[in-house]
Design an enzyme around this catalytic site. Structure first.
Site, mmCIF file in Angstrom:
data_model
loop_
_atom_site.group_PDB
_atom_site.id
_atom_site.type_symbol
_atom_site.label_atom_id
_atom_site.label_comp_id
_atom_site.label_asym_id
_atom_site.label_seq_id
_atom_site.Cartn_x
_atom_site.Cartn_y
_atom_site.Cartn_z
ATOM 1 N N ASP A 10 12.926 27.101 79.274
ATOM 2 C CA ASP A 10 11.752 27.530 78.506
ATOM 3 C C ASP A 10 11.122 26.287 77.899
ATOM 4 O OD1 ASP A 10 9.845 29.208 77.257
ATOM 5 O OD2 ASP A 10 11.019 29.334 75.429
ATOM 6 N N TYR A 42 3.548 25.208 75.880
ATOM 7 C CA TYR A 42 3.047 25.191 77.253
ATOM 8 C C TYR A 42 1.782 26.052 77.355
ATOM 9 C CZ TYR A 42 7.338 23.246 79.452
ATOM 10 O OH TYR A 42 8.381 22.454 79.860
ATOM 11 N N GLY A 43 1.696 27.050 76.488
ATOM 12 C CA GLY A 43 0.624 28.048 76.586
ATOM 13 C C GLY A 43 -0.773 27.494 76.393
ATOM 14 N N ASN A 74 7.320 32.992 80.158
ATOM 15 C CA ASN A 74 6.237 33.669 80.887
ATOM 16 C C ASN A 74 5.209 32.674 81.396
ATOM 17 O OD1 ASN A 74 6.371 36.879 80.256
ATOM 18 N ND2 ASN A 74 7.258 35.695 78.598
ATOM 19 N N GLU A 152 8.692 28.555 66.303
ATOM 20 C CA GLU A 152 9.387 27.263 66.484
ATOM 21 C C GLU A 152 9.687 26.594 65.135
ATOM 22 O OE1 GLU A 152 10.473 25.152 69.156
ATOM 23 O OE2 GLU A 152 10.357 26.983 70.353
ATOM 24 N N THR A 184 8.364 34.718 75.592
ATOM 25 C CA THR A 184 9.759 34.900 75.201
ATOM 26 C C THR A 184 10.035 34.520 73.740
ATOM 27 O OG1 THR A 184 10.263 32.750 76.202
ATOM 28 C CG2 THR A 184 10.678 34.713 77.542
#
Ligand code: DGL
Length: 269
Positions: A10, A42-43, A74, A152, A184
């Site tokens: 992830d 990452y999104g 995802n 996070e 996630t």
């Protein structure tokens, strides 16, 4: 029999929600998890960036001799899974296919909302996968980029609740009966989602179906470990291990959780 570990990746600690379900479903299996905390989120990246970063984590997992790889992300599933599967032999299992199956099975009124990252929403991967299973299902996809940094950073309940309420504002008045947590990180703040949506809305965490699907693939391919071998769970992060240890211990409810710092650019065998 195959005693090699299962690899999971992830962009950060969210993938631990998948690790937890996989360990519950497959208690004899060893696992290796890498969280790319140095490059989260990452999104908000381009697909090319997500592919390049995910490729590094995959290379690291392959250096640990994994028998299959779960993209416990995802965003990586949406942007990088097909490309990277063409490059490697072990099977990659993504979260979106399982999440979509669970959503299609759950909805009664055929209206599903999916909350996810910008990259996942832009890919329309959930819409495609859910409608592939049942074209009569209406799918509303919504990006909630504020939530991952809060998770996070271990933000408190009130801050997360406020952010979830703001993020889901545009869903107000929509009569979906199923909400997919399409990132996630979100199951970690599932309570905040449950508090925000109507009581009759079913919340789907794709991880449950991912664990079941992984079990099915391993049975099909004869990949189960020999049950006389004690399973080992290894955790790695490209980020700050102290921060990850604190979060990991609380999410997994395991005071012995220890993540080791690695540089995924160099440490891949
Ligand atoms: N946990 C990842 C997912 O499932 C994304 C978090 C990020 O934006 O890096 O989509």
């Amino acid at each position: 029999m195959d005693n090699r570990p299962i690899g999971l990746l992830d962009s950060g600690v969210g993938g631990l929600t998948v690790v937890k379900k996989v360990i519950q479903k497959l208690p004899n299996e060893s696992t290796v998890f890498i969280g790319d905390n140095a490059h989260i989120p990452y999104g908000d990246k381009t697909n090319e960036e997500v592919i390049a970063l995910t490729r590094r984590s995959v290379k690291f997992l392959l250096s640990k001799n994994v028998k299959l790889i779960i993209f416990a992300c995802n965003t990586a599933t949406a942007a990088a899974m097909d490309v990277i599967q063409d490059e490697i032999k072990p099977q990659i299992i993504g979260v979106i296919q399982s999440g979509s199956l669970a959503a299609a099975r759950t909805t009664k009124n055929k209206k599903v909302a999916v909350v996810a990252t910008n990259v996942t929403v832009a890919s329309h991967a959930y819409k495609k996968e859910i409608r592939f299973r049942d074209p009569n299902i209406q799918v509303t996809e919504l990006a909630a980029p504020k939530l991952v940094p809060l998770v996070e950073n271990g933000a408190d309940y009130e801050s997360c609740l406020k952010a979830v309420q703001e993020s889901l504002l545009s869903l107000k008045g929509k009569d979906f009966d199923t909400l997919v947590l399409g990132c996630t990180h979100y199951p970690i703040i599932r309570k905040e989602f449950a508090e925000t949506v109507n009581k009759n809305v079913q919340i789907v965490d794709p991880a449950d179906q991912v664990a079941q699907y992984t079990f099915n693939v391993m049975r099909r391919d004869g990949l189960f470990s020999d049950d006389s071998v004690k399973p080992v769970h290894a955790y790695y992060t490209t980020g700050d291990e102290k921060k990850v240890n604190k979060l990991g211990r609380s999410f997994l409810n395991d005071p012995s959780f220890v993540a080791k710092h690695i540089d995924s650019e160099k440490d891949n065998g």
